[in-house]
Design a protein around this motif. Sequence first.
Motif, mmCIF file in Angstrom:
data_model
loop_
_atom_site.group_PDB
_atom_site.id
_atom_site.type_symbol
_atom_site.label_atom_id
_atom_site.label_comp_id
_atom_site.label_asym_id
_atom_site.label_seq_id
_atom_site.Cartn_x
_atom_site.Cartn_y
_atom_site.Cartn_z
ATOM 1 N N ALA A 79 2.317 10.782 -3.466
ATOM 2 C CA ALA A 79 2.741 10.899 -4.863
ATOM 3 C C ALA A 79 2.553 9.620 -5.668
ATOM 4 O O ALA A 79 2.380 9.669 -6.884
ATOM 5 C CB ALA A 79 4.215 11.320 -4.916
ATOM 6 N N ALA A 80 2.587 8.464 -5.017
ATOM 7 C CA ALA A 80 2.450 7.176 -5.709
ATOM 8 C C ALA A 80 1.230 6.448 -5.165
ATOM 9 O O ALA A 80 0.983 6.448 -3.956
ATOM 10 C CB ALA A 80 3.703 6.324 -5.501
ATOM 11 N N PHE A 81 0.460 5.811 -6.058
ATOM 12 C CA PHE A 81 -0.773 5.154 -5.640
ATOM 13 C C PHE A 81 -0.704 3.650 -5.888
ATOM 14 O O PHE A 81 -0.054 3.189 -6.827
ATOM 15 C CB PHE A 81 -1.969 5.786 -6.369
ATOM 16 C CG PHE A 81 -2.216 7.195 -5.930
ATOM 17 C CD1 PHE A 81 -3.056 7.472 -4.875
ATOM 18 C CD2 PHE A 81 -1.555 8.251 -6.548
ATOM 19 C CE1 PHE A 81 -3.268 8.771 -4.439
ATOM 20 C CE2 PHE A 81 -1.753 9.560 -6.121
ATOM 21 C CZ PHE A 81 -2.606 9.819 -5.064
ATOM 22 N N PRO A 101 -8.788 -1.941 -10.654
ATOM 23 C CA PRO A 101 -7.476 -1.320 -10.839
ATOM 24 C C PRO A 101 -7.543 0.200 -10.681
ATOM 25 O O PRO A 101 -8.491 0.841 -11.142
ATOM 26 C CB PRO A 101 -7.093 -1.716 -12.266
ATOM 27 C CG PRO A 101 -7.841 -2.986 -12.515
ATOM 28 C CD PRO A 101 -9.143 -2.813 -11.796
ATOM 29 N N TYR A 102 -6.525 0.763 -10.028
ATOM 30 C CA TYR A 102 -6.461 2.209 -9.858
ATOM 31 C C TYR A 102 -6.258 2.895 -11.204
ATOM 32 O O TYR A 102 -5.466 2.435 -12.037
ATOM 33 C CB TYR A 102 -5.303 2.584 -8.924
ATOM 34 C CG TYR A 102 -5.115 4.076 -8.808
ATOM 35 C CD1 TYR A 102 -5.900 4.818 -7.932
ATOM 36 C CD2 TYR A 102 -4.179 4.744 -9.592
ATOM 37 C CE1 TYR A 102 -5.752 6.196 -7.836
ATOM 38 C CE2 TYR A 102 -4.022 6.115 -9.508
ATOM 39 C CZ TYR A 102 -4.808 6.834 -8.626
ATOM 40 O OH TYR A 102 -4.656 8.193 -8.547
ATOM 41 N N GLY A 103 -6.977 3.991 -11.418
ATOM 42 C CA GLY A 103 -6.804 4.729 -12.659
ATOM 43 C C GLY A 103 -7.836 5.819 -12.803
ATOM 44 O O GLY A 103 -8.730 5.981 -11.959
ATOM 45 N N PRO A 104 -7.766 6.584 -13.880
ATOM 46 C CA PRO A 104 -8.700 7.696 -14.098
ATOM 47 C C PRO A 104 -10.114 7.208 -14.361
ATOM 48 O O PRO A 104 -10.326 6.092 -14.830
ATOM 49 C CB PRO A 104 -8.117 8.414 -15.325
ATOM 50 C CG PRO A 104 -7.299 7.373 -16.022
ATOM 51 C CD PRO A 104 -6.752 6.488 -14.952
ATOM 52 N N LEU A 105 -11.072 8.089 -14.063
ATOM 53 C CA LEU A 105 -12.487 7.792 -14.269
ATOM 54 C C LEU A 105 -13.084 8.858 -15.190
ATOM 55 O O LEU A 105 -12.604 9.990 -15.230
ATOM 56 C CB LEU A 105 -13.227 7.775 -12.928
ATOM 57 C CG LEU A 105 -12.795 6.667 -11.961
ATOM 58 C CD1 LEU A 105 -13.326 6.959 -10.562
ATOM 59 C CD2 LEU A 105 -13.279 5.312 -12.442
ATOM 60 N N PRO A 106 -14.157 8.530 -15.916
ATOM 61 C CA PRO A 106 -14.734 9.495 -16.874
ATOM 62 C C PRO A 106 -15.648 10.514 -16.201
ATOM 63 O O PRO A 106 -16.760 10.189 -15.791
ATOM 64 C CB PRO A 106 -15.530 8.590 -17.835
ATOM 65 C CG PRO A 106 -15.913 7.410 -17.000
ATOM 66 C CD PRO A 106 -14.795 7.205 -16.019
ATOM 67 N N PHE A 107 -15.160 11.744 -16.050
ATOM 68 C CA PHE A 107 -15.969 12.833 -15.523
ATOM 69 C C PHE A 107 -15.854 14.023 -16.468
ATOM 70 O O PHE A 107 -14.931 14.108 -17.275
ATOM 71 C CB PHE A 107 -15.490 13.259 -14.129
ATOM 72 C CG PHE A 107 -15.625 12.195 -13.086
ATOM 73 C CD1 PHE A 107 -16.851 11.648 -12.768
ATOM 74 C CD2 PHE A 107 -14.506 11.732 -12.413
ATOM 75 C CE1 PHE A 107 -16.971 10.668 -11.801
ATOM 76 C CE2 PHE A 107 -14.607 10.758 -11.449
ATOM 77 C CZ PHE A 107 -15.849 10.215 -11.139
#
Length: 357
Positions: free
Chosen positions: A23-25, A46-52
């Motif tokens: 649940a936590a990254f 840094p961990y996070g969303p990527l553009p797809f």
Amino acid sequence: MIIQKTSNSRIGDFDPNNIGFGAAFIDHMIICEYENGKWGDVKLMPYGPLPFTPAMMGVNYGQACFEGMKAYKDKDGEVYLFRPEKNFERINKSAKRLAMPEITEEMFIDGLKALVDVDRAWIPYGEGKSLYLRPLIFATEEALKARISNKYMFAIVATPVQSYYTEPVSVKISDYYSRAASGGVGNAKAAGNYAAAFYPTKLANEEGYEQIIWTDDATHEYFEESGTMNVFVRINDTIYTPPTSDKILDGVTRDSFIQLAKKRGIDIKVEPIEVAKVVEAHKNGELKEVWGVGTAVVTTAFKALGYKDEKLVLPILSDEESFAISLKKNLVDIQTNQSEDPFGWRVKVEKHILETV
């Protein structure tokens, strides 16, 4: 390796005494992109969303595979990986089966070590606690055409975890659904294998079972796996586990259990397990234990097997009597540096490895 550390760590929000599963990254991730026939630079970022986009081929045509592994912290704060070379070998087998480009050992092992080192503060210490690591490869090309993709991403993300199951579970022996078929992708950690398992598992849940024991697709007369785990059966003082095949995943925990059992002189046989033999052994009082093993769970004991309209309740054994529990302890003690490692499985992650990258 290209290094981009976060300037806004979230470690202050992490409570090591209140951990879920997945649940936590952690603060960082590993990313590497494949284009024009080759892999680019490995990036720690840094961990996070990527553009797809929704047109990404991995989403539409299922070219995606992954690994599951863990990092452990000992009482002195030292950090260890467990048999990472096995996961490296297997992710490439999966990639090859799914027509995806293989990765290099440097990308995989060095990426793991760098990520674990930079975020070692996220690795919880204590019984049943670890950092779950998820290396994965997936198609990223934006195209709606059923063919092999030209673009891919290799990534590693991680999440602090504690024990997956804390109590024994009941499992339903499937007499209709199968996890995999001969010639399919059962021996690859293909993402689609897990999606296809959710519906039959949901049906088993509705009958009061937590998981399924998958049987062969042709006759449903032989055990194959259980849920997302390899399966072991103890009849009297002999352990049985199915041989790997193109339908059964070559689990790292499975192999470790086999080697530990052999070292201890326990009679263990890698051979097909007939459902009828297990049912008969239960009837005769010879069925002592059935359990599943895998990276996430390590070991999950089964308290009952559902077969057709019957519920076969298994004996309650003490920790000393149980092969499953004692072998789990042997394994965890090696993983967490609480015992000697006669197999050379434990890999120490040196501190500040990024300074030498």
